[in-house]
Structures are given as C-alpha cells and as structure tokens.
Scaffold this active site. Structure first.
Site, mmCIF file in Angstrom:
data_model
loop_
_atom_site.group_PDB
_atom_site.id
_atom_site.type_symbol
_atom_site.label_atom_id
_atom_site.label_comp_id
_atom_site.label_asym_id
_atom_site.label_seq_id
_atom_site.Cartn_x
_atom_site.Cartn_y
_atom_site.Cartn_z
ATOM 1 C CB ILE A 41 -7.170 -6.140 0.978
ATOM 2 C CG1 ILE A 41 -6.928 -7.235 2.042
ATOM 3 C CG2 ILE A 41 -7.631 -4.841 1.635
ATOM 4 C CD1 ILE A 41 -5.772 -6.957 2.974
ATOM 5 C CE1 TYR A 42 -5.845 -1.732 -0.888
ATOM 6 C CE2 TYR A 42 -4.299 -1.558 -2.716
ATOM 7 C CZ TYR A 42 -4.662 -1.230 -1.414
ATOM 8 O OH TYR A 42 -3.843 -0.435 -0.645
ATOM 9 C CB THR A 61 -7.016 -10.328 -7.128
ATOM 10 O OG1 THR A 61 -5.937 -11.055 -6.515
ATOM 11 C CG2 THR A 61 -6.655 -9.919 -8.546
ATOM 12 C CG ASN A 103 -0.192 -0.018 2.531
ATOM 13 O OD1 ASN A 103 0.628 0.867 2.809
ATOM 14 N ND2 ASN A 103 -0.428 -1.043 3.323
ATOM 15 C CG ASP A 120 2.420 -5.070 2.509
ATOM 16 O OD1 ASP A 120 1.857 -3.986 2.652
ATOM 17 O OD2 ASP A 120 3.665 -5.209 2.504
HETATM 18 N N1 APR Z 1 1.386 -15.794 -1.879
HETATM 19 C C1 APR Z 1 0.735 -15.570 -3.055
HETATM 20 N N2 APR Z 1 -0.455 -14.920 -3.130
HETATM 21 C C2 APR Z 1 -0.997 -14.483 -1.970
HETATM 22 C C3 APR Z 1 -0.369 -14.665 -0.700
HETATM 23 C C4 APR Z 1 0.872 -15.359 -0.702
HETATM 24 N N3 APR Z 1 1.536 -15.594 0.444
HETATM 25 N N4 APR Z 1 -1.171 -14.093 0.255
HETATM 26 C C5 APR Z 1 -2.239 -13.594 -0.383
HETATM 27 N N5 APR Z 1 -2.159 -13.827 -1.708
HETATM 28 C C6 APR Z 1 -3.076 -13.455 -2.783
HETATM 29 C C7 APR Z 1 -4.479 -13.119 -2.393
HETATM 30 O O1 APR Z 1 -5.266 -14.292 -2.335
HETATM 31 C C8 APR Z 1 -4.895 -12.232 -3.570
HETATM 32 O O2 APR Z 1 -5.305 -13.040 -4.660
HETATM 33 O O3 APR Z 1 -2.552 -12.245 -3.345
HETATM 34 C C9 APR Z 1 -3.609 -11.519 -3.969
HETATM 35 C C10 APR Z 1 -3.512 -10.056 -3.532
HETATM 36 O O4 APR Z 1 -4.168 -9.912 -2.296
HETATM 37 P P1 APR Z 1 -3.662 -8.832 -1.188
HETATM 38 O O5 APR Z 1 -2.425 -9.308 -0.587
HETATM 39 O O6 APR Z 1 -4.849 -8.570 -0.318
HETATM 40 O O7 APR Z 1 -3.293 -7.531 -2.028
HETATM 41 P P2 APR Z 1 -4.217 -6.416 -2.680
HETATM 42 O O8 APR Z 1 -5.562 -6.931 -3.059
HETATM 43 O O9 APR Z 1 -3.348 -5.798 -3.738
HETATM 44 O O10 APR Z 1 -4.433 -5.370 -1.491
HETATM 45 C C11 APR Z 1 -3.335 -4.626 -1.043
HETATM 46 O O11 APR Z 1 -3.656 -5.304 1.187
HETATM 47 O O12 APR Z 1 -2.118 -6.407 2.429
HETATM 48 C C12 APR Z 1 -2.646 -5.180 2.190
HETATM 49 O O13 APR Z 1 -0.875 -3.630 2.649
HETATM 50 C C13 APR Z 1 -1.642 -4.226 1.618
HETATM 51 O O14 APR Z 1 -3.087 -2.345 1.818
HETATM 52 C C14 APR Z 1 -2.534 -3.266 0.896
HETATM 53 C C15 APR Z 1 -3.631 -4.164 0.358
#
Ligand code: APR
Length: 171
Positions: free
Chosen positions: A124-125, A122, A23, A33
C-alpha cells in the site's frame, strides 16, 4: 548469523518474532497488518490499544518499532513497525532502514533469536521492491554483524516476483 529468503505467508512462520508492516495508529489495516490481526486474533489489537492508551498515545512514528503478543500466530511476539510511504521527490531510505534496525533491536531486547520480515512499505505504501530489498538486506546484514541475540532473519515474500527480486539482492 543467517538471512533466509522465502516465498509465502508471514503469518505462518514459526519464529520468535513476526514483524508487522503497520501504520501509525497501530489499530490494524490491510495487507500484512490485516493478515496478522486476522490470524493472530483480538489479543494483538487489545495490546495495541493499551500502547495507544499509554506511551504511544500519539501513535507509532515512521521507523519506530514496538512489540506485542503474537496471539494465536506461531510466534512469541509481533513487532509492529511503520514503514515510510514511497516518495519520488524525498529520499526516505533512512526511515525504511530504521524500521529494520529498530525491529531487530526490539526483538533482541526480548531475547528473540529468529525474526521474520515482510517486504515493508512495498504494498500500500508503494515503495519499489528493488530499492526496498537493497535497503532491507543491507540494514539487516549490518545489524546481524553487531552484538545481537538474533541469529536468523527470514524475509517472507508474497509472490514469485517479490521473491526473485529479494533473492537476487542477497549479499
Ligand atoms: N505475508 C507476507 N507478505 C505479505 C502478506 C502476507 N500475508 N500480505 C501482504 N504481503 C506483502 C505485500 O505483497 C507487500 O509486498 O507485504 C508487503 C507489504 O505490503 P503492505 O502490507 O501493504 O504494507 P505497506 O506497503 O508497508 O503498507 C502499510 O498498509 O496494511 C496497511 O495498516 C497498514 O497502513 C498500513 C499500510
């Protein structure tokens, strides 16, 4: 030039660059993250804090990318990028494409040849996986056709459903 689609944990990928779905604060979060900072250790956050104290005092903008150490991860660098939050009324596709293009350009500037991406935006966003897969794969395909040092991009998906969607859209 190759694109791989695998199901698994991005923090276990032995590549030059692991891309983080960060983020704007660059100070950690949940999802990818959280996993990267947990497994990568405090060195990553320490470098993120230095970035915030310097050039990125206002944080990282959506679509931008910046590199830090990978800490204890089996990679050489982490490239942090900020995906767009899904909007049903505003087309933010170009920002999601920027995340992939800029992450690859930062990786190439480091001399990296192998890069692992999560499915940015895909989780949290809330960006729909089908749309994200199309944008991610088309942008990466285009960038790999340009003059870049990157020879392998690996999309690492969490769960069979996400894997199947990305797999079905590989050109
Ligand atoms: N390895 C691979 N993919 C993962 C993992 C992992 N360890 N953990 C989660 N995912 C997948 C999720 O299932 C999703 O499909 O990664 C994708 C992105 O999800 P998020 O991590 O929630 O990222 P995003 O949707 O871009 O949201 C970003 O979330 O974690 C916070 O600090 C971050 O505020 C930012 C927001």
């Amino acid at each position: 030039m190759a694109i791989e689609i695998v199901e698994g944990d991005i923090t276990a990928q032995q590549v030059d660059v692991i891309v983080n779905a960060a983020n704007s604060s660059l100070l950690g979060g949940g999802g990818v993250d959280g996993a990267i900072h947990r497994r990568g250790g405090p060195e990553i956050l320490a470098e993120c804090r230095k970035l915030r104290a310097g050039h990125y005092s206002r944080g990282l903008r959506v679509g931008q990318a910046v590199a830090t150490t990978a800490g204890r991860l089996p990679a050489r660098w982490v490239v942090h990028t900020v995906g767009p939050v899904w909007s049903a009324t505003e087309d933010r596709s170009s920002l999601l494409a920027d995340c992939h293009r800029n992450s690859l350009r930062v990786a190439a500037s480091l001399g990296a040849s192998t890069v692992a991406f999560p499915a940015i935006s895909t989780g949290i966003y809330r960006w729909p996986l089908e749309s994200a897969a199309e944008i991610a794969l088309s942008t990466v395909t285009e960038e790999l056709a340009s003059d870049t040092s990157v020879t392998l991009v690996r999309f690492v998906l969490f769960g069979q459903a996400a894997y199947d969607i990305f797999r079905s859209r590989l050109p």
